[in-house]
Design a protein around this motif. Sequence first.
Motif, PDB file in Angstrom:
ATOM      1  N   ALA A   1      -9.614   0.678  -1.890  1.00 34.38           N
ATOM      2  CA  ALA A   1      -8.890   1.375  -0.591  1.00 34.38           C
ATOM      3  C   ALA A   1      -9.606   2.795  -0.645  1.00 34.38           C
TER       4      ALA A   1
ATOM      5  N   GLN B   1     -10.726  -0.262   3.959  1.00 38.24           N
ATOM      6  CA  GLN B   1     -10.931  -0.972   2.815  1.00 38.24           C
ATOM      7  C   GLN B   1     -12.577  -1.189   2.656  1.00 38.24           C
TER       8      GLN B   1
ATOM      9  N   PHE C   1       0.807  -1.177   0.060  1.00 36.20           N
ATOM     10  CA  PHE C   1       0.003  -0.046   0.121  1.00 36.20           C
ATOM     11  C   PHE C   1       1.078   1.031   0.210  1.00 36.20           C
TER      12      PHE C   1
END
Length: 377
Positions: free
Chosen positions: A355, A369, A97
């Motif tokens: 996301a 999420q 991420f």
Amino acid sequence: MPEQHAPRPARHDGQAPGPDGPNAPSRRLLLRSAAAGGVAAAALAAGAPGAVAGPAAKRVTGAKVRDLTGPALTGRFAAPWTDLGIPARCPDGSMLFVCGDTFDGGGVGGPDWRSPVGLRSSNAVPGSLVVDGAVGGSRAVGLVPEGHTGGTTAIPSDVFTVGRTMYMHLMRGVIYRTHHTDFWRSDDSGRTWRYLCQWPAGLHGGQFQQKTYAVADDGYLYVLSTAFNREAVSGLLLHRVRQDSPGDPAAYEPWGYAGGAWGWSNPPTTITSPRRWGEICFRAIAGRYALTWLNMSPLDIRAQIFASPTSNLFTTAEQAMIVPTVPGRETGNAVASPYGGFIVPGSGLDDLHIAVSQWYDNRNYRVMQYRVNGLTY
């Protein structure tokens, strides 16, 4: 530690630091209009978990799966406060991420400002994502050099993987006053990054600043781009580049309308109605293409699903995946002050994971999420 392999030009757009901290940008001001739009739109969104602009279709629903960041989750990596979290499946099988402005301490504007940083889930299955590592170990390090001098920062717009190589696109300068954008490559699953190239902020009328890449099965990357400024009206431009050449600015071929027809190598022309764009994400999924974005008016996160990169987006239904609300009234797919909306690799159109970022005060700043169902395609 990451190393810089090419110098960046001196900045010419510095400004005094904002009120959120000694070196932090004044981000409350930048999001004020978006937050106000969210409150105003909340009444319209009440009782409407998802909507489709166009022909009647299935009901779009959604629900929060989990928080991905926050003091209890990513504080151990000196990253309790962060956003964006663009997910990319790494060659080593993990999920990276890539986050934007990141702070330690008591909230947004705290100490140790970094951007971008990389947080990692060793399990890349969309339903089992948990951040259990960071690039840099116990302190998530900045992935590229960025001193934040005069309030500058490096905001990621996309991260993606081609074979064994990962690529990252960054927008550089004071936020919403882009000086240039640059492109980086990693061959070790995001642990270190090597500079490839950059583009001037004014290219194509400023509409080549925020880029997102769909990895197709025909050997091309298809690139959508807009201006990086939520207050500026921008077109949406389409380019393509061979998958072995994304670091060569001369290799990008525009799609445009000229001489009464659309075609490659025409001057780039907007492929949908100009508007104020937030974050954008473009992906190839199961033989189709998905574009998700933060829509500024009304404030929501939308999707379009279509057959080809050159499909007619003027007539493709826009489907609201995340709708706005106010703090304390969040349920289903209604989120207070949402932005982002990046597609999680490995999810499908019937069960799409994204996301979603949230920021409405200096301690409500996180990546979450969400799972979306009912998209028409």
